[in-house]
Design a protein around this motif. Structure first.
Motif, PDB file in Angstrom:
ATOM      1  N   ARG A 273       1.936   5.179   6.251  1.00 11.89           N
ATOM      2  CA  ARG A 273       1.627   6.235   7.208  1.00 11.89           C
ATOM      3  C   ARG A 273       1.989   7.605   6.638  1.00 11.89           C
ATOM      4  O   ARG A 273       2.991   7.757   5.949  1.00 11.89           O
ATOM      5  CB  ARG A 273       2.371   5.998   8.518  1.00 11.89           C
ATOM      6  CG  ARG A 273       1.791   4.872   9.342  1.00 11.89           C
ATOM      7  CD  ARG A 273       2.604   4.612  10.578  1.00 11.89           C
ATOM      8  NE  ARG A 273       3.921   4.079  10.260  1.00 11.89           N
ATOM      9  CZ  ARG A 273       4.804   3.679  11.166  1.00 11.89           C
ATOM     10  NH1 ARG A 273       4.509   3.762  12.442  1.00 11.89           N
ATOM     11  NH2 ARG A 273       5.973   3.199  10.802  1.00 11.89           N
ATOM     12  N   ARG A 274       1.156   8.554   6.961  1.00 14.61           N
ATOM     13  CA  ARG A 274       1.396   9.944   6.594  1.00 14.61           C
ATOM     14  C   ARG A 274       1.147  10.812   7.837  1.00 14.61           C
ATOM     15  O   ARG A 274       0.336  10.458   8.694  1.00 14.61           O
ATOM     16  CB  ARG A 274       0.454  10.396   5.467  1.00 14.61           C
ATOM     17  CG  ARG A 274       0.747   9.735   4.126  1.00 14.61           C
ATOM     18  CD  ARG A 274       1.971  10.344   3.494  1.00 14.61           C
ATOM     19  NE  ARG A 274       2.163   9.846   2.143  1.00 14.61           N
ATOM     20  CZ  ARG A 274       2.954   8.831   1.820  1.00 14.61           C
ATOM     21  NH1 ARG A 274       3.607   8.178   2.776  1.00 14.61           N
ATOM     22  NH2 ARG A 274       3.095   8.440   0.579  1.00 14.61           N
ATOM     23  N   THR A 275       1.813  11.931   7.890  1.00 15.65           N
ATOM     24  CA  THR A 275       1.557  12.893   8.952  1.00 15.65           C
ATOM     25  C   THR A 275       0.780  14.056   8.369  1.00 15.65           C
ATOM     26  O   THR A 275       1.263  14.758   7.473  1.00 15.65           O
ATOM     27  CB  THR A 275       2.872  13.393   9.578  1.00 15.65           C
ATOM     28  OG1 THR A 275       3.572  12.271  10.130  1.00 15.65           O
ATOM     29  CG2 THR A 275       2.592  14.397  10.683  1.00 15.65           C
ATOM     30  N   ARG A 276      -0.454  14.217   8.831  1.00 16.31           N
ATOM     31  CA  ARG A 276      -1.332  15.279   8.354  1.00 16.31           C
ATOM     32  C   ARG A 276      -1.657  16.202   9.532  1.00 16.31           C
ATOM     33  O   ARG A 276      -2.251  15.751  10.518  1.00 16.31           O
ATOM     34  CB  ARG A 276      -2.623  14.692   7.770  1.00 16.31           C
ATOM     35  CG  ARG A 276      -2.413  13.674   6.658  1.00 16.31           C
ATOM     36  CD  ARG A 276      -1.780  14.275   5.432  1.00 16.31           C
ATOM     37  NE  ARG A 276      -1.716  13.302   4.322  1.00 16.31           N
ATOM     38  CZ  ARG A 276      -0.996  13.481   3.225  1.00 16.31           C
ATOM     39  NH1 ARG A 276      -0.259  14.593   3.102  1.00 16.31           N
ATOM     40  NH2 ARG A 276      -0.983  12.582   2.266  1.00 16.31           N
ATOM     41  N   GLY A 291       2.757   1.493  -3.547  1.00 16.24           N
ATOM     42  CA  GLY A 291       3.453   2.750  -3.725  1.00 16.24           C
ATOM     43  C   GLY A 291       4.943   2.490  -3.865  1.00 16.24           C
ATOM     44  O   GLY A 291       5.412   1.357  -3.741  1.00 16.24           O
ATOM     45  N   CYS A 292       5.675   3.531  -4.138  1.00 19.76           N
ATOM     46  CA  CYS A 292       7.118   3.394  -4.343  1.00 19.76           C
ATOM     47  C   CYS A 292       7.795   2.905  -3.065  1.00 19.76           C
ATOM     48  O   CYS A 292       7.675   3.532  -2.006  1.00 19.76           O
ATOM     49  CB  CYS A 292       7.707   4.746  -4.759  1.00 19.76           C
ATOM     50  SG  CYS A 292       9.463   4.686  -5.143  1.00 19.76           S
ATOM     51  N   LEU A 293       8.488   1.771  -3.149  1.00 21.21           N
ATOM     52  CA  LEU A 293       9.221   1.260  -2.003  1.00 21.21           C
ATOM     53  C   LEU A 293      10.371   2.194  -1.680  1.00 21.21           C
ATOM     54  O   LEU A 293      11.054   2.698  -2.567  1.00 21.21           O
ATOM     55  CB  LEU A 293       9.768  -0.137  -2.298  1.00 21.21           C
ATOM     56  CG  LEU A 293       8.743  -1.220  -2.648  1.00 21.21           C
ATOM     57  CD1 LEU A 293       9.445  -2.560  -2.850  1.00 21.21           C
ATOM     58  CD2 LEU A 293       7.677  -1.340  -1.572  1.00 21.21           C
ATOM     59  N   ARG A 294      10.593   2.393  -0.387  1.00 21.65           N
ATOM     60  CA  ARG A 294      11.659   3.282   0.051  1.00 21.65           C
ATOM     61  C   ARG A 294      12.575   2.555   1.012  1.00 21.65           C
ATOM     62  O   ARG A 294      12.263   1.471   1.502  1.00 21.65           O
ATOM     63  CB  ARG A 294      11.065   4.517   0.747  1.00 21.65           C
ATOM     64  CG  ARG A 294      10.187   5.362  -0.160  1.00 21.65           C
ATOM     65  CD  ARG A 294       9.610   6.548   0.595  1.00 21.65           C
ATOM     66  NE  ARG A 294       8.720   7.334  -0.261  1.00 21.65           N
ATOM     67  CZ  ARG A 294       8.009   8.364   0.169  1.00 21.65           C
ATOM     68  NH1 ARG A 294       8.082   8.728   1.451  1.00 21.65           N
ATOM     69  NH2 ARG A 294       7.221   9.031  -0.649  1.00 21.65           N
ATOM     70  N   THR A 295      13.704   3.172   1.285  1.00 21.81           N
ATOM     71  CA  THR A 295      14.591   2.613   2.296  1.00 21.81           C
ATOM     72  C   THR A 295      13.918   2.747   3.655  1.00 21.81           C
ATOM     73  O   THR A 295      13.372   3.790   3.984  1.00 21.81           O
ATOM     74  CB  THR A 295      15.935   3.347   2.321  1.00 21.81           C
ATOM     75  OG1 THR A 295      15.695   4.756   2.446  1.00 21.81           O
ATOM     76  CG2 THR A 295      16.704   3.089   1.044  1.00 21.81           C
ATOM     77  N   THR A 296      13.927   1.666   4.425  1.00 21.62           N
ATOM     78  CA  THR A 296      13.212   1.647   5.688  1.00 21.62           C
ATOM     79  C   THR A 296      13.924   2.502   6.722  1.00 21.62           C
ATOM     80  O   THR A 296      15.082   2.303   7.028  1.00 21.62           O
ATOM     81  CB  THR A 296      13.097   0.209   6.208  1.00 21.62           C
ATOM     82  OG1 THR A 296      14.395  -0.393   6.172  1.00 21.62           O
ATOM     83  CG2 THR A 296      12.167  -0.599   5.340  1.00 21.62           C
ATOM     84  N   SER A 301       8.102   5.173   5.384  1.00 19.29           N
ATOM     85  CA  SER A 301       9.028   4.394   4.571  1.00 19.29           C
ATOM     86  C   SER A 301       8.597   2.949   4.406  1.00 19.29           C
ATOM     87  O   SER A 301       8.852   2.328   3.378  1.00 19.29           O
ATOM     88  CB  SER A 301      10.432   4.444   5.183  1.00 19.29           C
ATOM     89  OG  SER A 301      10.423   3.903   6.487  1.00 19.29           O
ATOM     90  N   LYS A 302       7.943   2.360   5.416  1.00 16.54           N
ATOM     91  CA  LYS A 302       7.520   0.969   5.329  1.00 16.54           C
ATOM     92  C   LYS A 302       6.057   0.899   4.912  1.00 16.54           C
ATOM     93  O   LYS A 302       5.230   1.687   5.364  1.00 16.54           O
ATOM     94  CB  LYS A 302       7.701   0.269   6.682  1.00 16.54           C
ATOM     95  CG  LYS A 302       9.147   0.036   7.063  1.00 16.54           C
ATOM     96  CD  LYS A 302       9.258  -0.614   8.432  1.00 16.54           C
ATOM     97  CE  LYS A 302       8.711  -2.025   8.432  1.00 16.54           C
ATOM     98  NZ  LYS A 302       8.954  -2.710   9.731  1.00 16.54           N
ATOM     99  N   PHE A 347      16.239  -3.570  -0.862  1.00 14.58           N
ATOM    100  CA  PHE A 347      15.327  -3.513  -2.005  1.00 14.58           C
ATOM    101  C   PHE A 347      14.782  -2.102  -2.213  1.00 14.58           C
ATOM    102  O   PHE A 347      14.619  -1.657  -3.353  1.00 14.58           O
ATOM    103  CB  PHE A 347      14.181  -4.513  -1.821  1.00 14.58           C
ATOM    104  CG  PHE A 347      14.596  -5.941  -2.015  1.00 14.58           C
ATOM    105  CD1 PHE A 347      15.031  -6.400  -3.244  1.00 14.58           C
ATOM    106  CD2 PHE A 347      14.566  -6.827  -0.953  1.00 14.58           C
ATOM    107  CE1 PHE A 347      15.440  -7.710  -3.428  1.00 14.58           C
ATOM    108  CE2 PHE A 347      14.964  -8.151  -1.118  1.00 14.58           C
ATOM    109  CZ  PHE A 347      15.398  -8.596  -2.356  1.00 14.58           C
ATOM    110  N   GLY A 348      14.505  -1.394  -1.128  1.00 17.25           N
ATOM    111  CA  GLY A 348      13.997  -0.033  -1.266  1.00 17.25           C
ATOM    112  C   GLY A 348      14.989   0.909  -1.907  1.00 17.25           C
ATOM    113  O   GLY A 348      14.612   1.944  -2.463  1.00 17.25           O
ATOM    114  N   ASP A 349      16.259   0.544  -1.881  1.00 16.84           N
ATOM    115  CA  ASP A 349      17.333   1.385  -2.413  1.00 16.84           C
ATOM    116  C   ASP A 349      17.848   0.887  -3.755  1.00 16.84           C
ATOM    117  O   ASP A 349      18.901   1.320  -4.208  1.00 16.84           O
ATOM    118  CB  ASP A 349      18.485   1.411  -1.392  1.00 16.84           C
ATOM    119  CG  ASP A 349      19.358   2.650  -1.526  1.00 16.84           C
ATOM    120  OD1 ASP A 349      18.857   3.687  -1.987  1.00 16.84           O
ATOM    121  OD2 ASP A 349      20.549   2.577  -1.172  1.00 16.84           O
TER     122      ASP A 349
END
Length: 376
Positions: A273-276, A291-296, A301-302, A347-349
């Motif tokens: 998701r993106r906010t445009r 894409g790059c996994l991130r901390t949820t 982030s998810k 895992f995201g971290d």
């Protein structure tokens, strides 16, 4: 401790993927620390000896004398939130990324510092505060008598995830092997031009070196090897949620989606998701990797997994902890401790196992087993 093994300490250990990467290369982890109890719980399920050496708590409360003697390697994946382009950009002045200086403080107070250190962080570290933060880090490590090298590696060379990271490798000046070089390295896949520029800018001021390294592997081109095909049908989104997903796609994204849906084969794509302009919408990656996994923590982030093709009705669901594990090169990691969201966060971290293992195989272990770094 085993007198012949390489003894390591893992700062900001998280769920232990640095250990997962280096232990098969003969590295014995004898000390670890992280502030998060949930991460320790996951670490302990995979490494039962954690109760003997893992210190759960704030690194600011750790004394140099708390660490075991005879360490050969110290690793530090210190927090990236203040350095990330997606973060607040407070840099090393931030409360989180400023933990770099706690790592340096502990090293400074040790009677015998480990001859090799490995630091990992986001590439935004190199540009934070106009490059002043990376300069501060290089200066501090040089003051501790380490000669420094910088690498930039995107995990896509090993796993189907775009995860660019930078690594600083410090070697005690009196332990530099004979095959090290002084000067500015030529551009390569592990030292792009912005890394060579760091060497050119700071090599005359701080202790810096480089080693010749082999090319990175090509890497997988799609998500087929990480998709969890045992996910219950109930995990896939319902018709209404899938329609909302499709309706949120921009016109350009919709064209991409329809081309995939009309394809002759089933394809998998990651979406986030993106906010445009104040509107939340979904976007598909242009390529077939994650894409790059991130901390949820909400927002983008998810990542979701989209199954589409052969003119069938598309299917969409959230990625699972198992898929996150595979994207981090940790497909054999035991997913026992914690909630699914805590597992995704862990895992995201974390670091990508294959990347750190490649650095260990081609850099850390050869240095630590060379004649100039023999113990005693």
């Amino acid at each position: 401790m085993d007198g012949t093994a390489i003894h390591a300490a893992e700062f900001f250990a998280g769920i232990g993927l640095v250990r997962t990467a280096l232990e098969p290369l003969g590295v014995q982890f004898v000390w670890a620390n992280d502030i998060k109890q949930a991460k320790f719980n996951a670490y302990r399920e995979n490494y039962p000896d954690a109760d003997k050496h893992f210190k759960v708590g704030d690194v600011r409360e750790i004394n140099s004398m708390d660490l075991p003697s005879g360490l050969d390697l110290a690793t530090s994946s210190f927090p990236c939130i203040d350095l990330s382009l997606a973060g607040n950009r407070l840099g090393l002045d931030g409360a989180q990324s400023g933990m770099f200086f706690e790592f340096a403080r502990i090293l400074e107070g040790m009677p015998r510092r480990p001859p090799v250190v490995l630091l990992e962080n986001v590439r935004g570290f190199a540009t934070s505060h106009g490059g002043r933060d990376i300069e501060r880090a290089l200066a501090k490590l040089s003051q501790l008598d380490y000669s420094l090298d910088v690498l930039a590696i995107d995990a896509k060379h090993f796993v189907p995830q775009s995860r660019p990271r930078m690594f600083i490798i410090g070697i005690a000046k009196d332990k530099l092997p004979k095959n090290s070089h002084v000067g500015v390295p030529g551009p390569s896949d592990v030292r792009p031009t912005w890394v060579t520029a760091l060497h050119a800018r700071h090599g005359g001021t701080y202790n810096m070196h480089y080693f010749d390294l082999p090319p990175l592997p090509e890497g997988p081109k799609d998500l087929s090897g990480v998709v969890d095909h045992d996910v219950p049908a109930s995990e896939w989104w319902g018709v209404t949620q899938v329609k909302a997903f499709i309706d949120s796609l921009s016109p350009g994204q919709r064209v991409r989606f329809e081309a995939l849906r009309n394809g002759d084969d089933i394809s998998y794509r990651s979406a986030y998701r993106r906010t445009r302009q104040g509107i939340s919408m979904w976007e598909l990656r242009r390529d077939a990797i994650a894409g790059c996994l991130r901390t949820t923590g909400g927002g983008s982030s998810k990542q979701a997994l989209v199954e589409v093709g052969m003119r069938r009705e598309p299917r969409v669901r959230w990625m699972t902890p198992m898929e996150y594990a595979r994207l981090m090169g940790a497909g054999d990691y035991k997913l026992v401790a914690g909630t699914p969201n805590q597992q995704l966060f862990g895992f995201g971290d974390a670091v990508v196992v294959d990347v750190v293992r490649w650095i260990g195989q081609h850099y850390l272990v050869p240095v630590l087993t060379s004649e100039t770094t023999d113990k005693g």
